[in-house]
Design a protein around this motif. Structure first.
Motif, mmCIF file in Angstrom:
data_model
loop_
_atom_site.group_PDB
_atom_site.id
_atom_site.type_symbol
_atom_site.label_atom_id
_atom_site.label_comp_id
_atom_site.label_asym_id
_atom_site.label_seq_id
_atom_site.Cartn_x
_atom_site.Cartn_y
_atom_site.Cartn_z
ATOM 1 N N TYR A 84 1.006 -1.228 -0.142
ATOM 2 C CA TYR A 84 0.037 0.115 0.041
ATOM 3 C C TYR A 84 0.922 1.227 -0.044
ATOM 4 N N ASP A 85 0.226 2.230 -0.689
ATOM 5 C CA ASP A 85 0.701 3.739 -0.291
ATOM 6 C C ASP A 85 0.073 4.251 0.982
ATOM 7 N N VAL A 86 1.049 4.472 1.927
ATOM 8 C CA VAL A 86 0.301 4.802 3.132
ATOM 9 C C VAL A 86 0.497 6.158 3.675
ATOM 10 N N VAL A 87 -0.523 6.887 3.914
ATOM 11 C CA VAL A 87 -0.484 8.449 4.460
ATOM 12 C C VAL A 87 -0.683 8.330 6.058
ATOM 13 N N ARG A 88 0.410 8.865 6.537
ATOM 14 C CA ARG A 88 0.459 8.928 8.053
ATOM 15 C C ARG A 88 -0.171 10.471 8.516
ATOM 16 N N VAL A 89 -1.270 10.213 9.388
ATOM 17 C CA VAL A 89 -1.806 11.625 9.852
ATOM 18 C C VAL A 89 -1.947 11.549 11.016
ATOM 19 N N GLN A 90 -2.317 12.446 11.907
ATOM 20 C CA GLN A 90 -2.684 12.885 13.170
ATOM 21 C C GLN A 90 -3.703 14.231 13.131
ATOM 22 N N ILE A 91 -4.419 13.996 14.298
ATOM 23 C CA ILE A 91 -5.586 15.098 14.402
ATOM 24 C C ILE A 91 -4.985 15.550 15.897
ATOM 25 N N VAL A 92 -4.379 16.713 15.887
ATOM 26 C CA VAL A 92 -4.204 17.375 17.154
ATOM 27 C C VAL A 92 -5.236 18.363 17.841
ATOM 28 N N ASN A 93 -5.704 17.878 19.078
ATOM 29 C CA ASN A 93 -6.577 18.460 19.734
ATOM 30 C C ASN A 93 -6.102 19.693 20.492
ATOM 31 N N ASP A 94 -6.305 20.686 19.627
ATOM 32 C CA ASP A 94 -5.672 21.962 20.244
ATOM 33 C C ASP A 94 -6.883 23.117 20.465
ATOM 34 N N ARG A 95 -7.968 22.530 21.002
ATOM 35 C CA ARG A 95 -8.741 23.672 21.284
ATOM 36 C C ARG A 95 -9.809 22.944 22.463
ATOM 37 N N GLY A 96 -10.594 23.680 23.104
ATOM 38 C CA GLY A 96 -11.396 23.195 24.113
ATOM 39 C C GLY A 96 -11.031 23.708 25.613
ATOM 40 N N ILE A 97 -11.771 23.161 26.659
ATOM 41 C CA ILE A 97 -11.700 23.810 28.013
ATOM 42 C C ILE A 97 -10.475 23.282 28.533
ATOM 43 N N ALA A 98 -10.064 22.155 28.199
ATOM 44 C CA ALA A 98 -8.591 21.774 28.804
ATOM 45 C C ALA A 98 -7.391 22.673 28.328
ATOM 46 N N ILE A 99 -7.627 22.723 27.214
ATOM 47 C CA ILE A 99 -6.440 23.898 26.759
ATOM 48 C C ILE A 99 -6.436 25.229 27.352
ATOM 49 N N CYS A 100 -7.770 25.611 27.457
ATOM 50 C CA CYS A 100 -8.046 26.838 28.204
ATOM 51 C C CYS A 100 -7.760 26.879 29.659
ATOM 52 N N LYS A 101 -7.927 25.713 30.382
ATOM 53 C CA LYS A 101 -7.310 25.560 31.695
ATOM 54 C C LYS A 101 -5.672 25.924 31.755
ATOM 55 N N SER A 102 -5.000 25.335 30.975
ATOM 56 C CA SER A 102 -3.175 25.773 30.951
ATOM 57 C C SER A 102 -3.124 26.972 30.631
ATOM 58 N N MET A 103 -3.896 27.547 29.651
ATOM 59 C CA MET A 103 -3.633 28.773 29.345
ATOM 60 C C MET A 103 -3.894 29.789 30.473
ATOM 61 N N LEU A 104 -5.181 29.576 31.212
ATOM 62 C CA LEU A 104 -5.515 30.414 32.316
ATOM 63 C C LEU A 104 -4.478 30.297 33.777
ATOM 64 N N ALA A 105 -4.015 28.949 33.873
ATOM 65 C CA ALA A 105 -3.231 28.742 34.952
ATOM 66 C C ALA A 105 -1.690 29.691 34.619
ATOM 67 N N TRP A 106 -1.465 29.697 33.419
ATOM 68 C CA TRP A 106 0.017 30.432 32.737
ATOM 69 C C TRP A 106 -0.437 31.942 33.173
ATOM 70 N N GLN A 107 -1.504 32.293 32.901
ATOM 71 C CA GLN A 107 -1.817 33.715 33.004
ATOM 72 C C GLN A 107 -1.864 34.236 34.398
ATOM 73 N N ARG A 108 -2.309 33.295 35.372
ATOM 74 C CA ARG A 108 -2.477 33.710 36.727
ATOM 75 C C ARG A 108 -1.108 33.341 37.515
ATOM 76 N N PHE A 109 -0.508 32.264 37.078
ATOM 77 C CA PHE A 109 0.629 31.653 38.236
ATOM 78 C C PHE A 109 1.897 31.841 37.716
ATOM 79 N N ALA A 110 2.225 32.163 36.079
ATOM 80 C CA ALA A 110 3.461 32.042 35.638
ATOM 81 C C ALA A 110 4.224 33.169 35.659
ATOM 82 N N ASP A 111 3.845 34.226 35.899
ATOM 83 C CA ASP A 111 4.456 35.574 36.274
ATOM 84 C C ASP A 111 5.549 35.776 35.004
ATOM 85 N N GLY A 112 4.983 35.390 33.815
ATOM 86 C CA GLY A 112 5.734 35.603 32.653
ATOM 87 C C GLY A 112 6.813 34.578 32.229
#
Length: 614
Positions: A152-180
């Motif tokens: 076979y000719d094989v195509v290798r793919v992935q779908i990156v789950n790059d949106r949603g509430i879990a991603i926003c949790k990381s973003m919010l925590a960085w905003q509040r606790f990372a201090d840049g």
């Protein structure tokens, strides 16, 4: 035809000649003879008793005599009850070795002009790759290699789950606790850095929730909503998600961030892009360590709106129906899958909606006839629903959909939990296995004459072989426990054990110097170990096809182990370079070369490199 096909064909002809009966190929089963009996292949004669009107032992004697007369490659036979054991002549095995000993592509099939897609890995961007991802990645990569091997000719793919509430949790925590802070400023691998803030969010949320449970508001909720005599501890354990959605300040902030993302708020999108890029950079480092690449990446942020066109198609065809609240459903009760929501009442998509659209988009992009989804068995129901709907929509690729479902991976210490930060990161696991391989190598000290770079490359190959083989050798559907120490054992059913057989052959070939193999043609009287190796070699091409048909790389792993084990035994019981004759020496060198090439091919199908020394 190969010897098995010849035997099967002659069995069918023999039953017709001897008993006047027609036999279907599935009745003329030819299988390897069990090791405790004499022979190479066995024919079960019980299916022929009605036509022959004779006892199985008599049928075996008559059919055996017929086969030995009609098939020159057969030397003799014996009958054990209803089992006809056939002995293949040594000349056949010797010719096989002569035909394949120099082939570096033995067992691989020519291109068939057909195209297939394999989706694997498909991580979330709120945490680094972990042990569970490793099993997914290794199964996906091996599935690609095996399908490629059968043409076979094989195509290798992935779908990156790059949106949603879990991603926003990381973003919010960085905003509040990372201090840049950034991955660079903290000297942290970038995907680990983001994952740390996902864990930080959960830690802060738990603290908030525990504090809330002591408030009058929580007491009021408990009294109003408990539906049975539950203790407060039991009630609040089950109430956590509802608290997140209705009362939590952190939960509200995370959901607000998701709303801003969906509204294309510039600041939110900029932060999202920045943190996702950190994760992508980290993922790529891990993929490089594992020797994995992709042909195409799909992103959920780009695919979550797909599928609505197929929903319209399904409404027009009657595949879907709409409820009074505006939600769209599929009635799958006749397939024992119940009723499934396809669109929410507000018109927003679900995972099944976007997966419908993504499948269609991939067909448009690549024109594949098969799509293999490597996803854990927790999603079995989802893929049953997805595949059933695509069949009802009469999508042209619907009959070629396959879910390569696999079980979870545990450690000797137990199950992993992402939110609690107890997951074993893929990078940490690779580092641990490399350290185990380094310690083993130091104990043996067999590569002291090599440069430091050469030694480190060997250690890397041994470690990755240990990791990959230990996981792939288990049938995908089985849950498994990964033990780093056990995986590098040179004496067990491990990758390094197989590599050791290959390295042993390289040593034999190096020590042989210049050698002439012409005398091999006069070698007769193969010993049991030589016959076992040649019969294993013979079965390799069909084994690859079986692994492709069943989408089960563990077949290849088991073969490589059996081949290595058989070679180790042959090596210990028979001299090669000091063989009893020039013919034996030449034949055994040819056999060793054939085994070497086949082991390298087989392990490559598992994504495993073979070192020349170890």
């Amino acid at each position: 035809m190969n010897i098995v096909e010849v035997i099967q064909d002659q069995v069918i002809k023999g039953v017709k000649t001897l008993y006047g009966a027609d036999v279907a190929p599935e009745q003329a089963v030819v299988s390897p003879t069990r090791k405790e009996f004499e022979g190479n292949y066995t024919v079960v004669v019980f299916p022929f008793t009605r036509a022959a009107k004779k006892k199985p032992e008599m049928i075996g004697e008559e059919l055996g005599a017929y086969l030995v007369q009609e098939v020159p490659e057969l030397e003799s036979f014996n009958v054990i009850k209803g089992f006809l054991n056939l002995v293949v002549a040594d000349t056949y095995w010797a010719q096989l070795v002569d035909d394949i000993y120099e082939q570096t592509n033995y067992g691989l099939q020519p291109r068939n002009g057909r195209k297939v897609m394999v989706e694997f890995s498909s991580p979330n961007t709120n945490k680094p790759l972990h042990l569970g991802h490793i099993r997914n990645i290794l199964l996906g990569w091996s599935a690609y290699k095996i399908l490629d091997a059968v043409g076979y000719d094989v195509v290798r793919v992935q779908i990156v789950n790059d949106r949603g509430i879990a991603i926003c949790k990381s973003m919010l925590a960085w905003q509040r606790f990372a201090d840049g802070a950034t991955p660079g400023s903290t000297d942290t691998k970038s995907d680990h850095f983001v994952g740390d803030y996902y864990v930080r969010f959960e830690k802060e949320f738990r603290a908030e929730y525990e504090a809330w449970q002591e408030t009058a508001a929580a007491e009021k909720v408990y009294e109003a909503e408990k539906k049975e005599e539950l203790s407060k501890a039991a009630f609040f354990k089950a109430y956590k998600d509802k608290y997140f959605n209705q009362y939590s300040e952190l939960g509200g902030a995370a959901k607000e961030m998701l709303r801003k993302w969906e509204a294309n708020d510039p600041a939110t999108r900029t932060l999202w892009e920045r943190m996702n890029q950190w994760v992508y950079d980290g993922f790529n480092e891990t993929y490089e360590k594992l020797g994995v690449t992709f042909d195409r990446l799909y992103y959920e942020s780009q695919t979550y709106l797909l599928g609505k066109q197929l929903v319209d198609k399904g409404m027009d065809s009657g595949t879907f129906y709409k409820k009074e609240d505006g939600s769209v459903w599929a009635d799958l009760e006749d397939a024992k899958l119940d009723h499934k929501t396809i669109l929410r009442s507000d018109g927003t998509s679900l995972y099944v909606t976007q997966d419908l659209g993504t499948a269609h988009q991939r067909y448009e992009d690549f024109g594949v006839e098969k799509m293999i989804y490597v996803v854990a068995d927790e999603q079995n129901y989802h893929f049953q629903v997805l595949f059933e709907i695509l069949k009802r929509l009469e999508e042209p690729y619907a009959d070629g959909l396959y879910h390569l479902s696999y079980g979870m991976v545990d450690l000797p210490s137990g199950r992993m939990k992402s939110r609690e930060g107890t997951v074993v990161d893929a990078d940490d696991l690779v580092a641990e296995v490399i350290e185990e391989a380094r310690l083993n190598s130091a104990e043996r000290d067999t590569t002291a004459d090599l440069s430091e770079d050469q030694r480190q490359d060997i250690i890397r190959k041994i470690a990755l072989a240990a990791l990959k083989f230990f996981i792939i050798k288990v049938h995908p559907k089985k849950r498994m426990v990964f033990d780093p120490k056990e995986s590098v054992d040179l004496r067990g059913q491990t990758g390094p054990y197989i590599q050791n057989a290959y390295v042993r052959i390289q040593s034999v070939i190096r020590n042989a110097g210049q050698f002439d193999l012409v005398a091999a043609s006069s070698y007769t009287g193969l010993n049991d170990e030589e016959r076992e190796l040649t019969q294993l070699l013979f079965g390799f091409p069909q084994l690859i096809q079986t692994a492709a048909n069943e989408m089960d790389p563990s077949h290849i792993a088991a073969f490589c182990y059996d081949m290595a084990k058989a070679y180790h035994k042959f090596y210990h019981e028979h001299s090669i370079l000091s063989a009893e004759s020039e013919a034996a020496r030449a034949f055994r060198l040819k056999l060793s070369m054939a085994v070497s090439n086949t082991l390298r091919t087989g392990m490559d199908l598992l994504g495993i490199e073979m070192p020349e020394r170890m």
